[in-house]
Enzyme design. Structure first.
Site, PDB file in Angstrom:
ATOM      1  N   ASP A 154     -29.137  -0.902   6.070  1.00  0.00           N
ATOM      2  CA  ASP A 154     -28.747  -1.983   6.968  1.00  0.00           C
ATOM      3  C   ASP A 154     -27.613  -2.793   6.347  1.00  0.00           C
ATOM      4  O   ASP A 154     -27.476  -2.859   5.125  1.00  0.00           O
ATOM      5  CB  ASP A 154     -29.930  -2.921   7.223  1.00  0.00           C
ATOM      6  CG  ASP A 154     -31.055  -2.257   7.999  1.00  0.00           C
ATOM      7  OD1 ASP A 154     -30.808  -1.216   8.629  1.00  0.00           O
ATOM      8  OD2 ASP A 154     -32.180  -2.784   7.953  1.00  0.00           O
ATOM      9  N   ARG A 155     -26.831  -3.434   7.184  1.00  0.00           N
ATOM     10  CA  ARG A 155     -25.706  -4.240   6.715  1.00  0.00           C
ATOM     11  C   ARG A 155     -26.126  -5.251   5.642  1.00  0.00           C
ATOM     12  O   ARG A 155     -25.448  -5.419   4.631  1.00  0.00           O
ATOM     13  CB  ARG A 155     -25.076  -4.994   7.900  1.00  0.00           C
ATOM     14  CG  ARG A 155     -23.914  -5.911   7.514  1.00  0.00           C
ATOM     15  CD  ARG A 155     -23.631  -6.901   8.636  1.00  0.00           C
ATOM     16  NE  ARG A 155     -23.176  -6.221   9.841  1.00  0.00           N
ATOM     17  CZ  ARG A 155     -21.899  -6.005  10.143  1.00  0.00           C
ATOM     18  NH1 ARG A 155     -20.949  -6.438   9.324  1.00  0.00           N
ATOM     19  NH2 ARG A 155     -21.557  -5.394  11.256  1.00  0.00           N
TER      20      ARG A 155
END
Length: 342
Positions: A154-155
């Site tokens: 995930d970012r």
């Protein structure tokens, strides 16, 4: 008219072309094969051409995610020319971009690169994301020299991100992830103190919402779209009953799996803008998402075992300092002997 070619295919031509899959490209997905040869094409363009039957492999239709074999004849429809950008819009990497990309490297050999991805950097781009890991891979070259992503983070999750050097190495690494042979250990700081202190969460998840508001929620196994998800957890240390430092091991790879599972058992990961609640947000304060991909262990594509650990991020270190945790408290593998329940 269809032309045969074994070299670099033309772009901007009105003719379809037959391009043969190189030996080094054996096993690559069709969409990735197209993007490697014509980087200016979008995934949507490739999907549209494949689903419309414009792309054929040995005369047959193929899905965008279909695998190619060495020597296969690919019918390539006319490829549009790249869009010429105005000055200031060019997306080539700057020396600063290249230096930043290489600064993330924590391990590298002839077949593998391991990055310590920072918090806030997306792995792949989108309509509003122009700075991401996939773009930065041009720091190692283009075409066959360009490393390949084999999994995602995930970012806002920091930590170990593996890349394959060359299609064969990438294929083997990606296969290990697809077969769930990679042992991944994450560190997280969660609200409260889980009881028992170790266990496994076996809970189906389903996507809910649209676009940026998309989240994963617990679902009945019989519900349409529900996917099985399993996570092991172990408390390493805790700050009284306020917060706990836990190790997490996902046995499946669902979107936001760790975040959704910890939320579901009443211990959301601190600093989580999507899965936090009023109580966890009040405890979080200025802390960012407290989730870090600490360690990966899997078969090395060249033989033997590859084990990589990523130092914790500045964001995670801020959480450790806030609650008084110390890395020396984690001794050994919290999941030694732990296996999937299914």
């Amino acid at each position: 008219m269809i032309r045969d070619t074994t070299g670099t295919p033309d772009i901007g031509t009105r003719e379809a072309q037959i391009v043969y899959v190189a030996e080094a490209e054996d096993g690559i997905r069709l969409d990735r094969w197209f993007r490697r040869r014509w980087p200016h094409l979008s995934n949507i363009q490739v999907q549209k051409m494949a689903r419309g039957g414009q792309i054929r492999v040995d005369g047959a239709r193929i899905k965008p995610e279909g695998r190619l074999t060495a020597g296969a004849a690919v019918r390539v429809p006319p490829i549009p020319e790249p869009i010429v950008r105005a000055p200031g819009e060019h997306m080539a990497l700057t020396p600063a971009d290249i230096a930043f990309a290489r600064s993330m490297v924590i391990y590298e050999d002839d077949l593998v690169i391991a990055l310590n991805k920072p918090h806030g950097l997306a792995v792949q781009g989108g309509t509003k994301t122009t700075r991401h890991v996939d773009r930065l891979l041009s720091a190692w070259g283009e075409g066959m020299d360009r490393p390949r992503l084999v999994h995602r983070l995930d970012r806002d999750t920091s930590g170990v991100l593996l890349l394959g050097k060359g299609p064969e190495a990438a294929k083997r690494l990606a296969g290990a992830f697809a077969r769930r042979q990679a042992k991944k250990t994450y560190w997280a700081i969660v609200m409260g103190l889980p009881k028992p202190a170790a266990g496994q969460i076996d809970m189906h998840l389903k996507k809910s919402g649209i676009n940026d508001y998309e989240i994963m929620r617990p679902a009945d196994p019989k519900e349409n779209g529900a996917e099985p998800a399993e996570t092991a957890f172990a408390v390493i240390s805790h700050a009284a009953q306020r917060a706990a430092w836990v190790a997490l091991r996902p046995f499946t790879g669902r979107t936001h799996q760790l975040r959704a599972h910890m939320k579901a058992i009443g211990h959301p990961i601190l600093g989580d803008p999507k899965y936090g609640d009023e109580k966890s947000n009040s405890l979080t304060g200025p802390l960012k998402l407290q989730l870090h991909a600490r360690r990966i262990e899997l078969d090395h594509p060249g033989g033997g075992t590859l084990t990589v650990e990523a130092p914790i991020s500045a964001e995670m270190r801020a959480g450790f300092e806030h609650f008084g945790f110390d890395e020396s408290e984690c001794v050994g593998d919290p999941f030694e002997g732990v296996k999937r329940q299914r």
